[in-house]
Motif scaffolding. Structure first.
Motif, PDB file in Angstrom:
ATOM      1  N   ASP A  70       0.816  -1.212   0.000  1.00 29.66           N
ATOM      2  CA  ASP A  70       0.000   0.000   0.000  1.00 29.66           C
ATOM      3  C   ASP A  70       0.849   1.261   0.000  1.00 29.66           C
ATOM      4  O   ASP A  70       2.084   1.205  -0.093  1.00 29.66           O
ATOM      5  CB  ASP A  70      -0.996  -0.013   1.169  1.00 29.66           C
ATOM      6  CG  ASP A  70      -0.332   0.191   2.536  1.00 29.66           C
ATOM      7  OD1 ASP A  70       0.880   0.491   2.595  1.00 29.66           O
ATOM      8  OD2 ASP A  70      -1.035   0.045   3.556  1.00 29.66           O
ATOM      9  N   GLN A  71       0.182   2.404   0.116  1.00 27.14           N
ATOM     10  CA  GLN A  71       0.855   3.698   0.016  1.00 27.14           C
ATOM     11  C   GLN A  71       1.823   3.956   1.160  1.00 27.14           C
ATOM     12  O   GLN A  71       2.719   4.797   1.046  1.00 27.14           O
ATOM     13  CB  GLN A  71      -0.186   4.827  -0.053  1.00 27.14           C
ATOM     14  CG  GLN A  71      -0.954   5.092   1.249  1.00 27.14           C
ATOM     15  CD  GLN A  71      -2.111   4.135   1.487  1.00 27.14           C
ATOM     16  OE1 GLN A  71      -2.372   3.257   0.688  1.00 27.14           O
ATOM     17  NE2 GLN A  71      -2.816   4.326   2.603  1.00 27.14           N
ATOM     18  N   ARG A  72       1.698   3.206   2.266  1.00 26.37           N
ATOM     19  CA  ARG A  72       2.618   3.379   3.397  1.00 26.37           C
ATOM     20  C   ARG A  72       3.810   2.440   3.311  1.00 26.37           C
ATOM     21  O   ARG A  72       4.719   2.511   4.140  1.00 26.37           O
ATOM     22  CB  ARG A  72       1.875   3.133   4.720  1.00 26.37           C
ATOM     23  CG  ARG A  72       0.758   4.117   5.010  1.00 26.37           C
ATOM     24  CD  ARG A  72       0.166   3.854   6.386  1.00 26.37           C
ATOM     25  NE  ARG A  72      -0.422   2.507   6.461  1.00 26.37           N
ATOM     26  CZ  ARG A  72      -0.282   1.681   7.494  1.00 26.37           C
ATOM     27  NH1 ARG A  72       0.448   2.057   8.544  1.00 26.37           N
ATOM     28  NH2 ARG A  72      -0.853   0.497   7.489  1.00 26.37           N
ATOM     29  N   GLY A  73       3.783   1.530   2.336  1.00 27.29           N
ATOM     30  CA  GLY A  73       4.857   0.556   2.215  1.00 27.29           C
ATOM     31  C   GLY A  73       4.555  -0.746   2.916  1.00 27.29           C
ATOM     32  O   GLY A  73       5.395  -1.659   2.934  1.00 27.29           O
ATOM     33  N   VAL A  74       3.358  -0.876   3.521  1.00 27.08           N
ATOM     34  CA  VAL A  74       2.968  -2.110   4.190  1.00 27.08           C
ATOM     35  C   VAL A  74       2.663  -3.171   3.129  1.00 27.08           C
ATOM     36  O   VAL A  74       1.977  -2.903   2.139  1.00 27.08           O
ATOM     37  CB  VAL A  74       1.726  -1.893   5.075  1.00 27.08           C
ATOM     38  CG1 VAL A  74       1.250  -3.209   5.672  1.00 27.08           C
ATOM     39  CG2 VAL A  74       2.045  -0.896   6.186  1.00 27.08           C
ATOM     40  N   SER A  75       3.199  -4.382   3.336  1.00 26.90           N
ATOM     41  CA  SER A  75       2.983  -5.482   2.391  1.00 26.90           C
ATOM     42  C   SER A  75       1.838  -6.375   2.858  1.00 26.90           C
ATOM     43  O   SER A  75       1.670  -6.613   4.059  1.00 26.90           O
ATOM     44  CB  SER A  75       4.261  -6.319   2.253  1.00 26.90           C
ATOM     45  OG  SER A  75       5.308  -5.547   1.694  1.00 26.90           O
ATOM     46  N   TYR A  76       1.076  -6.878   1.890  1.00 33.63           N
ATOM     47  CA  TYR A  76      -0.050  -7.764   2.178  1.00 33.63           C
ATOM     48  C   TYR A  76       0.100  -9.042   1.359  1.00 33.63           C
ATOM     49  O   TYR A  76       0.359  -8.997   0.156  1.00 33.63           O
ATOM     50  CB  TYR A  76      -1.384  -7.101   1.828  1.00 33.63           C
ATOM     51  CG  TYR A  76      -1.628  -5.810   2.571  1.00 33.63           C
ATOM     52  CD1 TYR A  76      -2.368  -5.784   3.748  1.00 33.63           C
ATOM     53  CD2 TYR A  76      -1.106  -4.610   2.092  1.00 33.63           C
ATOM     54  CE1 TYR A  76      -2.576  -4.599   4.432  1.00 33.63           C
ATOM     55  CE2 TYR A  76      -1.306  -3.419   2.774  1.00 33.63           C
ATOM     56  CZ  TYR A  76      -2.041  -3.413   3.942  1.00 33.63           C
ATOM     57  OH  TYR A  76      -2.236  -2.230   4.615  1.00 33.63           O
ATOM     58  N   ILE A  77      -0.045 -10.164   2.038  1.00 32.64           N
ATOM     59  CA  ILE A  77      -0.079 -11.466   1.377  1.00 32.64           C
ATOM     60  C   ILE A  77      -1.458 -12.052   1.616  1.00 32.64           C
ATOM     61  O   ILE A  77      -1.912 -12.123   2.764  1.00 32.64           O
ATOM     62  CB  ILE A  77       0.999 -12.416   1.940  1.00 32.64           C
ATOM     63  CG1 ILE A  77       2.395 -11.881   1.619  1.00 32.64           C
ATOM     64  CG2 ILE A  77       0.830 -13.823   1.378  1.00 32.64           C
ATOM     65  CD1 ILE A  77       3.495 -12.662   2.310  1.00 32.64           C
ATOM     66  N   VAL A  78      -2.125 -12.444   0.545  1.00 37.19           N
ATOM     67  CA  VAL A  78      -3.456 -13.034   0.673  1.00 37.19           C
ATOM     68  C   VAL A  78      -3.417 -14.441   0.100  1.00 37.19           C
ATOM     69  O   VAL A  78      -3.014 -14.644  -1.050  1.00 37.19           O
ATOM     70  CB  VAL A  78      -4.526 -12.201  -0.061  1.00 37.19           C
ATOM     71  CG1 VAL A  78      -5.921 -12.770   0.229  1.00 37.19           C
ATOM     72  CG2 VAL A  78      -4.444 -10.732   0.353  1.00 37.19           C
TER      73      VAL A  78
END
Length: 257
Positions: A70-78
């Motif tokens: 996301d725009q904050r640099g947080v990574s998401y794995i789904v």
């Protein structure tokens, strides 16, 4: 013939939640299911390569369903997991750790590392001791409950535990989980979803929107799952029979009194 494809199917899931044209669907889904609000709310995402190359020769190549930032640099794995597999909980932690480590390039400071959030949607029960369909796992101090080591967050959704009817849906999260669990069985889209990203997700699963090549890929994914489950059942039965045979041998080998 079913009007909608099954969103739990590997091909369909990636089509709905992992494509550029459906970014708004993915953003709404993640914000709702992960309860992201305020400055943590996702405004935009960048899809990342779901294939994680090994850091060193000989190490595993990992493949996740959806990977984004996301725009904050947080990574998401789904991850959408339709069948119970050995070592799944260990694998999901491995994915998170690998994503976290891969952020750091040469000569970069550790302070540049950003949080990794792993969302696993399960079509089976993985935590039989809990009743709730969702569980959140973080690293906290056992005495103060303070979360200082916040690099990883793991959220699990167990679809079999979600038993709300259409009339009982209260939150946007409820509606998304209902969509995942029931979309393939429905022939109409409820008016409750009109004007929402969930309605767009239903539209993305309309069977007539897919060409024959895509339908073949969808059916191949479904057959692969069936084959896997059948193989697992055979191994379970073979193991059970072997266990009975071993017990019988042990009983026969014992000296009679």
């Amino acid at each position: 013939m079913q009007r909608f494809l099954d969103p739990k199917n590997d091909f369909a899931f990636k089509h709905v939640f992992g494509s550029e044209q459906n970014k708004d669907i993915t953003i709404d889904f993640l914000n709702s299911v992960l309860h992201l609000e305020g400055d943590k709310k996702i405004a935009s995402i960048e899809f990342l390569n779901p294939s994680q190359a090994p850091l060193y020769a000989g190490h595993k190549i990992s493949m996740v369903d959806i990977s984004c930032r996301d725009q904050r640099g947080v990574s998401y794995i789904v991850e959408m997991q339709m069948a119970r597999t050995a070592g799944f909980l260990e694998r999901i932690q491995y994915y998170g750790a690998k994503t976290y480590v891969s952020q750091l390039g040469s000569a970069q400071e550790y302070q540049t590392l950003r949080q990794v959030i792993v969302l696993a949607i399960l079509d089976h029960v993985a935590f039989p001791k809990t009743v709730d369909f969702e569980g959140l796992h973080t690293m906290r101090d056992t005495k103060t409950n303070e979360c200082v080591l916040d690099a990883f967050t793991f959220k699990f959704i167990e679809l079999p535990k979600f038993n709300k009817t259409l009339e009982q849906l209260e939150t946007v999260e409820d509606k998304w989980i209902y969509f995942l669990k029931h979309a393939e069985k429905e022939n109409e889209i409820t008016h409750r979803f009109e004007g929402t990203p969930i309605k767009k997700a239903y539209d993305a699963l309309e069977r007539y929107n897919f060409n024959q090549k895509q339908i073949n890929a969808y059916e191949d994914a479904a057959l692969t799952l069936v084959d896997f489950k059948n193989t697992s059942n055979v191994r379970y039965e073979e193991g059970k029979q072997a266990g009975v045979y071993e017990i019988a041998l042990n009983m026969l080998s014992k000296p009679s009194r």
